[in-house]
Design an enzyme around this catalytic site. Structure first.
Site, PDB file in Angstrom:
ATOM      1  N   TYR A 142     118.239  12.650   8.208  1.00 45.39           N
ATOM      2  CA  TYR A 142     118.412  14.105   8.121  1.00 45.39           C
ATOM      3  C   TYR A 142     119.882  14.411   7.871  1.00 45.39           C
ATOM      4  CZ  TYR A 142     118.560  19.027   9.474  1.00 45.39           C
ATOM      5  OH  TYR A 142     118.763  20.378   9.487  1.00 45.39           O
ATOM      6  N   ASP A 237     126.947   9.531   6.325  1.00 46.14           N
ATOM      7  CA  ASP A 237     126.772  10.703   7.175  1.00 46.14           C
ATOM      8  C   ASP A 237     126.945  10.258   8.619  1.00 46.14           C
ATOM      9  OD1 ASP A 237     125.924  12.788   8.737  1.00 46.14           O
ATOM     10  OD2 ASP A 237     124.092  13.188   7.599  1.00 46.14           O
ATOM     11  N   LYS A 270     129.798  17.133  15.343  1.00 43.34           N
ATOM     12  CA  LYS A 270     129.478  16.942  16.755  1.00 43.34           C
ATOM     13  C   LYS A 270     130.682  16.548  17.611  1.00 43.34           C
ATOM     14  CE  LYS A 270     124.623  16.066  15.684  1.00 43.34           C
ATOM     15  NZ  LYS A 270     124.076  17.354  16.113  1.00 43.34           N
TER      16      LYS A 270
END
Length: 428
Positions: A142, A237, A270
């Site tokens: 994702y 990612d 994050k």
């Protein structure tokens, strides 16, 4: 009295599904989502006053736990100086310098506000730098809710993806090639067919959105080789894994296993925001010079480099660099994972688990899966029963079988022991 159920009913009247991000709705596991009132170290407390050991940690950012004193001090000081200016600040430079110091594959970095924004911008940058339209992604990874990334695998090897969300047109997905994670044969076939048109390949080096699945060393080796051979850019990612699985992120882990390994573009989120809305993407200078205002690839954001968010992120990154931080975090995570494995074996439950740094995952399967298709063979109903038994015991795990979990520096030996005791009862 305020209850989670009443809050959910109230929320459903004014917010679609009662939540602002779908997984929070508990649709996968059933039941009522917990509305969180506050966080304290390794714990969160819901609207009814019940305390839980938190293994979500805001889906990864809270590596220090909730309310770390150094982070709180930095954020409160920044807030008194101003929330947002729409102009450069020195703290943006400091955070960029800190990130680049820890990730040598990059020479420049651009700060943005979310992981979706960062991955979207990284792919646009790759297309602008190479002049090519297509890219590869992998099923089960994702990368945010950008149209071209909300696609699933096609019907054959190396085929284009099909939209997985209403509102995403076939045209938006037409340049997306979707392959099976850890499948070298498909990867070779895709490059053979589409190589001259491929701008990049984007991958989670450790997938955290089909639970916890590592890219194998042979797969990552082939990926790096093929990108170099065909002139495509390798985009890692690391929104979830960045500064979470190691101080140098997942790419430092693979660099130890694969001589000369480095991505061309890296995406972070994050942990670098410490819980505030902040993300980034970066690369070598010759790639980053394609970004506006230097080049023709446009990217902008009113709140990019927000002064309060950068204060939060900078304080977090400085804390995790302290001696012994990752050794301690990794040991706690390993103790949790090994303990869960042992408890499952005691009860004869098929179970496999893995971890790296402060990130972990488990499956109700006898062996660790290597791709999304295998992940989805997990016994969903058994997982849902386990989830609710743990929740009732005060252990807050991800409310879906396809999400990774996170341990923080604030988790204590007692927290892990309490988690294993709850798991022993739940699995029994």
């Amino acid at each position: 009295m305020v209850t989670n159920s009443l809050l959910f009913e109230r929320a459903a009247r004014v917010i679609p599904g009662g939540v602002n991000s779908p997984v929070r709705a508990f649709r996968a596991v059933g039941g009522t989502p917990r509305f969180i009132a506050r966080g304290e170290g390794a714990y969160i407390v819901d609207a009814e006053g019940k305390r839980y050991v938190d293994y979500i940690g805001s889906w990864g950012p809270m590596i220090l736990g909730h309310g770390h004193p150094a982070v709180l001090e930095a954020v409160m000081k920044a807030a008194t100086e101003g929330f947002s200016f729409g102009a450069p600040t020195e703290r943006e430079i400091e955070l960029a310098e800190e990130i680049l110091k820890l990730v040598p594959s990059m020479e420049q970095v651009r700060l943005v506000s979310s992981g979706t924004e960062a991955t979207m911008s990284a792919i646009r940058l790759a297309r602008g730098a190479t002049g090519r339209p297509k890219f590869i992604k992998f099923e089960g990874c994702y990368h945010g809710h950008t149209d071209a990334l909300l696609v699933k695998a096609g019907s054959g090897l190396a085929t284009f993806g099909h939209p997985t969300s209403a509102g995403v047109t076939p045209g938006a997905a037409a340049d997306t090639v979707v392959l099976e994670y850890n499948n070298v044969e498909q990867l070779e076939a895709a490059f053979a067919e589409h190589g001259p048109q491929l701008a990049c390949v984007i991958i989670e080096p450790i997938a955290g959105n089909m639970n916890f699945v590592r890219a194998s060393v042979p797969f990552m080796t082939a990926l790096r080789r093929l990108c170099t051979q065909h002139g495509a850019l390798l985009v890692l990612d690391e929104v979830m894994t960045g500064f979470r699985v190691a101080l140098g992120s997942a790419q430092s882990h693979y660099a130890k296993l694969i001589p000369g390994f480095a991505p061309d573009i890296s995406v972070f989120g994050k942990v670098i925001g410490g819980g505030m809305p902040l993300a980034a993407f970066g690369a070598k200078r010759d790639v980053m010079q394609h970004l506006a205002p230097l080049g023709g690839v446009y990217q902008a954001g009113t709140l990019s480099g927000n002064p309060v968010a950068t204060a939060c992120g900078l304080a977090t990154l400085r804390e995790i660099q302290k001696p012994g931080f990752f050794e301690s975090l990794s040991a706690k995570t390993r103790q949790l994972v090994d303990g869960l494995q042992a408890v499952a074996a005691e009860n004869g439950v098929p179970f496999s688990a893995d971890c790296e740094g402060g990130m972990f995952g488990f499956f109700l399967l006898p062996e660790l899966p290597q791709n999304y298709t295998t992940v989805m063979t997990t016994d969903k109903e058994r997982f849902n029963r386990f989830f609710h038994a743990m929740l009732d015991a005060g252990i807050y795990l991800a409310p879906a079988l396809y999400e990774a979990g996170f341990v923080s520096a604030a988790h204590s030996q007692a927290d892990i022991e309490a988690t294993l005791a709850a798991a022993r009862t739940a699995l029994r």
